[in-house]
Structure formats: C-alpha cells, structure tokens
Enzyme design. Structure first.
Site, mmCIF file in Angstrom:
data_model
loop_
_atom_site.group_PDB
_atom_site.id
_atom_site.type_symbol
_atom_site.label_atom_id
_atom_site.label_comp_id
_atom_site.label_asym_id
_atom_site.label_seq_id
_atom_site.Cartn_x
_atom_site.Cartn_y
_atom_site.Cartn_z
ATOM 1 N N ARG A 82 0.998 -1.204 0.029
ATOM 2 C CA ARG A 82 0.019 0.044 -0.057
ATOM 3 C C ARG A 82 0.952 1.359 0.051
ATOM 4 N NH1 ARG A 82 -5.002 2.478 2.010
ATOM 5 N NH2 ARG A 82 -4.690 4.561 1.026
ATOM 6 N N ARG A 91 -5.161 1.416 -5.474
ATOM 7 C CA ARG A 91 -4.470 0.889 -4.377
ATOM 8 C C ARG A 91 -4.424 -0.696 -4.300
ATOM 9 N NH1 ARG A 91 -8.804 3.657 -0.954
ATOM 10 N NH2 ARG A 91 -8.609 4.774 -2.931
ATOM 11 N N ASP A 94 -6.778 -1.351 0.802
ATOM 12 C CA ASP A 94 -7.039 -0.370 1.767
ATOM 13 C C ASP A 94 -7.983 -1.245 3.007
ATOM 14 O OD1 ASP A 94 -7.628 2.026 2.839
ATOM 15 O OD2 ASP A 94 -9.432 2.383 1.747
ATOM 16 N N ASP A 96 -9.773 -0.241 6.228
ATOM 17 C CA ASP A 96 -10.324 0.903 7.150
ATOM 18 C C ASP A 96 -10.892 0.129 8.345
ATOM 19 O OD1 ASP A 96 -9.721 2.938 5.621
ATOM 20 O OD2 ASP A 96 -11.543 2.772 4.399
#
Length: 163
Positions: A82, A91, A94, A96
């Site tokens: 990343r 990307r 990712d 989160d």
C-alpha cells in the site's frame, strides 16, 4: 472486543490480495478473524479514474487497544504494498477500521465509527451481511440511512478465515 474492518483492492489480483490481507490480519497478535462478508465488486468513489474495486468487510475479535489495532492494520497494508500517493486513488489494499465495539473515537489518527461509513454503499452492503441490525454508538441505525447511489455487485463468496 468485536471490531469490523473494511477491505478494498483495485490493483493487481484483487481477490488474492483481499485473501492475503485476511491471512496477514489473522497472524497479527491480538487479532482473531471471525468471518467475512461476501466480496463485492464496486465502482470507485471519488479520486481519479481507476479500475473497479473488490470490497469486503471482516469481523474480528481483538484484544488490542484502538491505536494498536490501527498500527496492525497499517503493517498489513504496508506488507501488501500500500502506498498513499493519491487520495482516493488506486491501491493494492485499503483496510479501514469501521467499528470497534461500542466505542466512539475522535483522534488525529483514528475516527470510529468510520466517518464516511454511512455514505459508502461498498462498505454498507457487506457490513449489513454481518450486522443485519446495526446501530452505531451514537444510536444512528444504519437501516434508517438511505443507501448512496453507487454500483455494488456481489462478486465472490466470503473470504477464507484461517483456522
């Protein structure tokens, strides 16, 4: 403590990258991956023109403090290549942090619940698979939120959770 992580990839072998992220998360001390949603294919939201994403949500059990969980997530992202060159750009991975138990966190490094959780169909649809009656710590009921007009399509079964 239960926590939910949103995962997305739109560079390279997206499905393999998502699975590798789950495998690496499961190897992190203090994280036990419980289950994942199906994998959804989604149009990119914001940022430059780019390929479609594959997205999923993982439910984990964690003994880590929130900022330690963030550090673990960042290590997994770094191991998978990343980079943060373009905001909302393409990307490899990712990850989160969407929710951590019933915690509300407002820190320079981490905000929980995720501040854009309620406006991202690519997060809401897989999250609703795992939390069919989700109420956020601020008592917002996610089923009362109108889903954003974003293209999301079921693409693959849930990722494999390491034993």
């Amino acid at each position: 403590m239960d926590a939910f992580l949103g995962l997305g990839s739109n560079i390279g072998d997206r499905l393999t990258t998502l699975q590798h992220a789950i495998d690496l998360l499961a190897q992190e001390p203090g994280i036990e991956v419980q289950r994942t949603s199906r994998v959804w294919e989604t149009d990119p939201v914001g940022g430059p023109e780019q390929p479609d994403f594959l997205n999923a949500v993982a439910e984990i059990d964690t003994a880590l403090e929130p900022l330690d969980l963030l550090a673990a997530v960042n290590r997994v992202e770094a191991e998978l290549g990343r980079t943060r060159d373009v905001r909302w750009g393409p990307r490899t991975i990712d990850i989160d942090i969407l929710l951590i138990g019933d915690l509300t966190i407002h820190d320079d490094r981490l905000t929980v619940p995720h501040p854009r959780l309620h406006v991202r169909a690519f997060v809401l649809m897989p999250l609703l698979e795992l939390l069919p009656n989700p109420i956020l710590p601020n008592n917002t009921h996610l089923l009362d939120i109108r889903l954003p007009d974003q293209a999301v399509r079921p693409a693959f079964p849930p990722l494999t959770v390491p034993a």
